[in-house]
Design an enzyme around this catalytic site. Structure first.
Site, PDB file in Angstrom:
ATOM      1  N   LYS A   1      70.726   1.255  59.779  1.00  0.00           N
ATOM      2  CA  LYS A   1      69.530   0.666  60.440  1.00  0.00           C
ATOM      3  C   LYS A   1      68.446   1.095  59.376  1.00  0.00           C
ATOM      4  O   LYS A   1      67.531  -0.612  58.824  1.00  0.00           O
ATOM      5  CB  LYS A   1      69.011   1.578  61.807  1.00  0.00           C
ATOM      6  CG  LYS A   1      70.041   1.125  62.590  1.00  0.00           C
ATOM      7  CD  LYS A   1      69.654  -0.795  63.142  1.00  0.00           C
ATOM      8  CE  LYS A   1      70.409  -0.533  64.560  1.00  0.00           C
ATOM      9  NZ  LYS A   1      70.010  -2.069  64.993  1.00  0.00           N
TER      10      LYS A   1
ATOM     11  N   TYR B   1      74.839   5.144  62.272  1.00  0.00           N
ATOM     12  CA  TYR B   1      74.083   4.400  62.560  1.00  0.00           C
ATOM     13  C   TYR B   1      72.932   4.368  61.755  1.00  0.00           C
ATOM     14  O   TYR B   1      72.504   3.586  61.746  1.00  0.00           O
ATOM     15  CB  TYR B   1      74.061   5.002  63.607  1.00  0.00           C
ATOM     16  CG  TYR B   1      72.961   4.357  64.257  1.00  0.00           C
ATOM     17  CD1 TYR B   1      73.325   2.528  64.701  1.00  0.00           C
ATOM     18  CD2 TYR B   1      71.735   4.698  65.401  1.00  0.00           C
ATOM     19  CE1 TYR B   1      72.138   1.966  65.827  1.00  0.00           C
ATOM     20  CE2 TYR B   1      70.398   3.907  65.654  1.00  0.00           C
ATOM     21  CZ  TYR B   1      71.327   2.969  66.032  1.00  0.00           C
ATOM     22  OH  TYR B   1      70.327   1.850  67.087  1.00  0.00           O
TER      23      TYR B   1
END
Ligand SMILES: NC(=O)c1ccc[n+]([C@@H]2O[C@H](COP(=O)([O-])OP(=O)(O)OC[C@H]3O[C@@H](n4cnc5c(N)ncnc54)[C@H](O)[C@@H]3O)[C@@H](O)[C@H]2O)c1
Length: 271
Positions: free
Chosen positions: A165, A161
């Site tokens: 990002k 994740y």
């Protein structure tokens, strides 16, 4: 006219289906600010809930079921948008996909690829489609929702994740530079831990409340989790003419989280 006026602006919010999530709050916030909205999500039921709440405050959005990781669905979404509201002027990319957390050495390749497909490639596909429309109009604003996880290491299995990002942050800067002269601005909002339905579900766990929550709160100088509503004002600002010279910015909306010293930041006793 207010510098922050969005009256009549054509805004697409993706990931707007979570009942109580950030996209949901942004959709309602943009509607209250007078924008004409299309809302999209892969969760059709959640999308219908958001639409019904928008209708209760007098706004009827264009509702589009779309999984942003599928190029053909993204193309269809923009075709539907053009033929209903017209040329998109503001794109807000919000979707979030995070399966069960595992230590990185146990992460399956297919889970890594799925995380990137939604959290990074999906954002790229939506940006690309919006840019094509905005280029023709010579105007536009794209707001990507990034994360503090894209700037710092969170641990607890956040690695895929965080990587997605961090790439969204860099994509934001790259696109901002590429399209600045065409009148298009690209910025990102960087949330920190927010009391969304996802996080609220963890609060049922004693272990989370005893061991994880105190660590999270120790990193939030305001002493509380963020609220989805906290992102509405900053998003309206970035979408509006008030931010006409704001481009390529990664704006933390995190109560001071990214400003903290990782080794510990201290305030005066009693404050
Ligand atoms: N909640 C937090 O603590 C936090 C912290 C930092 C950053 N963020 C970021 O803020 C954004 C919103 O987070 P949230 O907690 O409100 O998320 P959420 O899970 O509440 O909502 C995300 C929405 O994205 C939708 N979605 C998931 N996969 C999709 C896909 N493939 N196509 C279309 N829609 C899809 C979901 O159905 C859901 O409606 C995300 O980008 C997240 O990374 C959140």
């Amino acid at each position: 006219m207010s510098r922050f006026d969005l009256e009549g602006k054509i805004v697409l919010v993706t990931g707007a289906g979570a009942n109580g999530g950030i996209g949901h709050a942004l959709a309602l916030g943009f509607a209250q600010a007078g924008a004409r909205l299309a809302i999209a999500d892969c969760d059709v039921q959640g999308l219908a809930q958001t639409a019904s709440q928008m209708e209760q405050i007098g706004h009827k959005p264009v509702v589009i079921a779309c999984d942003i990781s599928h190029p053909s669905q993204v193309n269809d979404m923009f075709t539907t948008l053009s033929s209903t509201l017209g040329a998109v002027q503001v794109l807000v990319n919000v979707p979030f996909f995070f399966p069960a957390r595992v230590p990185p050495h146990e992460l399956l390749l297919e889970d890594w690829e799925r995380m990137l497909a939604v959290n990074l490639t999906g954002y790229f596909l939506c940006c690309r489609a919006a840019l094509r429309v905005m280029l023709a109009a010579g105007d536009g604003s794209i707001i990507n929702i990034g994360s503090n996880a894209g700037e710092l290491a969170l641990g607890r299995g956040a690695m895929p994740y965080s990587c997605a990002k961090a790439a969204v942050h860099q994509m934001t800067r790259e696109l901002a530079i590429e399209y600045a002269s065409a009148g298009i601005r690209v910025n990102a909002l960087l949330p920190a831990q927010t009391l969304t339905p996802g996080l609220r579900a963890h609060l049922d766990s004693q272990r989370f409340r005893d061991h994880v929550l105190p660590r999270i709160l120790a990193g939030l100088p305001q002493g509380k989790l963020l609220d989805p509503e906290d992102y509405v004002g900053p998003a309206i600002f970035l979408a509006s003419n008030a931010a006409r010279a704001v481009n390529g910015v990664l704006l933390p909306v995190d109560g001071g989280n990214l400003a903290m010293n990782a080794g510990g930041s201290y305030t005066w006793p009693g404050l």
